[in-house]
Design an enzyme around this catalytic site. Structure first.
Site, PDB file in Angstrom:
ATOM      1  N   VAL A 231       0.593  -1.089  -0.094  1.00 36.51           N
ATOM      2  CA  VAL A 231       0.099   0.332   0.634  1.00 36.51           C
ATOM      3  C   VAL A 231       0.786   0.886  -0.142  1.00 36.51           C
ATOM      4  CG1 VAL A 231      -1.660   1.299   1.435  1.00 36.51           C
ATOM      5  CG2 VAL A 231      -2.474  -1.551   1.176  1.00 36.51           C
TER       6      VAL A 231
ATOM      7  N   GLY B  17       2.732   3.188  -5.202  1.00 35.92           N
ATOM      8  CA  GLY B  17       2.915   3.520  -6.251  1.00 35.92           C
ATOM      9  C   GLY B  17       2.543   1.855  -7.257  1.00 35.92           C
ATOM     10  N   LEU B  18       1.827   1.158  -6.278  1.00 37.29           N
ATOM     11  CA  LEU B  18       1.282   0.609  -7.256  1.00 37.29           C
ATOM     12  C   LEU B  18      -0.189   0.246  -7.117  1.00 37.29           C
ATOM     13  CD1 LEU B  18       4.185  -2.663  -5.996  1.00 37.29           C
ATOM     14  CD2 LEU B  18       4.248  -0.679  -7.687  1.00 37.29           C
ATOM     15  N   GLY B  19      -1.138   1.825  -7.233  1.00 37.49           N
ATOM     16  CA  GLY B  19      -2.082   1.417  -7.348  1.00 37.49           C
ATOM     17  C   GLY B  19      -2.905   0.813  -6.801  1.00 37.49           C
TER      18      GLY B  19
ATOM     19  N   SER C 292      -4.938   2.482  -4.233  1.00 34.02           N
ATOM     20  CA  SER C 292      -5.910   2.668  -3.737  1.00 34.02           C
ATOM     21  C   SER C 292      -6.974   2.718  -5.472  1.00 34.02           C
ATOM     22  CB  SER C 292      -5.755   4.442  -3.519  1.00 34.02           C
ATOM     23  OG  SER C 292      -5.366   5.357  -4.894  1.00 34.02           O
TER      24      SER C 292
ATOM     25  N   ASP D 228      -4.104   5.355 -13.535  1.00 33.28           N
ATOM     26  CA  ASP D 228      -4.817   3.830 -12.025  1.00 33.28           C
ATOM     27  C   ASP D 228      -5.745   3.658 -12.019  1.00 33.28           C
ATOM     28  OD1 ASP D 228      -1.701   5.421 -11.617  1.00 33.28           O
ATOM     29  OD2 ASP D 228      -2.527   5.116  -9.281  1.00 33.28           O
TER      30      ASP D 228
HETATM   31  C1  MEV Z   1       0.338   7.575 -10.243  1.00 37.49           C
HETATM   32  O1  MEV Z   1       0.235   6.857 -10.915  1.00 37.49           O
HETATM   33  C2  MEV Z   1       0.548   8.503 -11.563  1.00 37.49           C
HETATM   34  C3  MEV Z   1       0.597   9.974 -11.821  1.00 37.49           C
HETATM   35  O2  MEV Z   1       1.001  10.584 -13.128  1.00 37.49           O
HETATM   36  C4  MEV Z   1      -0.961  10.343 -11.445  1.00 37.49           C
HETATM   37  C5  MEV Z   1      -2.331  11.238 -12.072  1.00 37.49           C
HETATM   38  O3  MEV Z   1      -2.051   9.963 -13.177  1.00 37.49           O
HETATM   39  O4  MEV Z   1      -3.093  10.168 -11.652  1.00 37.49           O
HETATM   40  C6  MEV Z   1       1.558  10.543 -10.458  1.00 37.49           C
END
Ligand code: MEV
Length: 299
Positions: free
Chosen positions: A90, A93-95, A97, A140
């Site tokens: 969590v 950066g692996l999506g 949410s 995402d």
């Molecule tokens: C987040 O996974 C990707 C970003 O480009 C944000 C988005 O596109 O909503 C940082």
């Protein structure tokens, strides 16, 4: 993907993702390439629990459920407990949410007998995403609803399509050891870009050019070229101020351990990196893990 269960429980799932190329610039009109992970989140709405508490939703899953009811235009379900299961780290950066949002929409849709398309699920989930970070591009949620390797443009109009790779990309995910805050990272860059458009706009365009060249390399099966593009994308993200010393070190270690290329993935400011293996991704993941970075192959 979603199923009403005989016990009165309804469930749905969403997959995690790595952004292969183009994060952040995608918020500013450039394309991105995203890959759905085999890891994800499953939400089950367990009903008929007489003692379940009412009142304001407080936890992230409860807030996601309340918002899902709003965007689906159905009454917020009463007397249900939201059970969340999954194997996705969590806030790295692996999506997670977006996967939670997609799984919640699917579970609630199953609960009330609706069957939205994957595109509708992604659209509803993106509305829920706004709860967690202000201005999501939709990449995402699209990955969490569809999975696979995809080209994505935020639009309008929003557009996405599969990218055909001749073989699965031998990518490894490596965790930098610190969590991140997508909203803060996206809004911080947005403010910097607003204050100095003439500096940031060419960088976003350059990232867009890398995404286009990356698609060509992926479709041609040209792994060395793709690796070069990944590392260059990392350099531009670093220039935008969304990397960290740990992520930069992780990229350097991955290259030293033989990766063809590496970059941060997702919003940065902590979180994860991806590295393109020259051979077996499991072996690169092991070498990175031995160097102290928790790592796993994407597939
Ligand atoms: C987040 O996974 C990707 C970003 O480009 C944000 C988005 O596109 O909503 C940082």
């Amino acid at each position: 993907m979603s199923s009403p269960a005989a016990s009165g429980a309804a469930s749905g799932s969403g997959t995690g993702k790595v952004i292969v190329l183009g994060e952040h610039a995608v918020v500013h009109g450039e394309p991105a390439i995203v890959l759905g992970l085999s890891r994800g989140v499953r939400v089950t709405l367990v009903s008929a629990v007489p003692e379940s508490p009412g009142g304001q939703p407080e936890s992230a899953p409860e807030r996601a459920l309340a918002k899902a009811a709003q965007v689906l235009g159905v009454p917020a379900p009463k007397g249900v407990v939201v059970r969340v299961e999954g194997d996705l780290p969590v806030a790295v950066g692996l999506g997670s949410s977006a996967a939670l949002s997609v799984a919640t929409v699917r579970a609630l849709a199953a609960h009330v007998g609706l069957s939205p398309s994957d595109d509708d699920v992604a659209g509803f989930a993106n509305e829920i995403e706004r709860l967690f970070h202000g201005t999501p591009s939709g990449v995402d949620a699209t990955a969490a609803a569809h999975g696979g390797l995809r080209w994505f443009e935020a639009g309008p109009p929003r557009r996405h399509e599969p990218v055909a790779a001749p073989a699965p990309l031998p990518l490894v995910v490596a965790l930098s050891g610190s969590r991140h805050d997508t909203g803060r990272s996206v809004l911080g860059l947005r403010d910097r870009a607003r204050a100095a458009r003439e500096i940031y706009a060419p960088v976003f365009s350059a990232i867009g050019a890398l995404v286009r060249a990356g698609r060509t390399a992926i479709e041609a099966g040209d792994a060395p070229r793709l690796g070069e593009i990944l590392t260059m994308n990392h350099g531009l993200l670093r220039a935008c101020g969304v990397s960290t010393p740990e992520l930069d070190r992780l990229v350097d270690v991955a290259l030293r351990e033989g990766a063809l290329g590496a970059k941060l993935t997702g919003a940065g400011g902590g979180g994860a990196a991806i590295a393109l293996a020259s051979g077996e991704p499991g072996e690169l993941a092991e070498r990175l893990s031995r160097s102290g970075w928790e790592s796993f192959p994407v597939a």
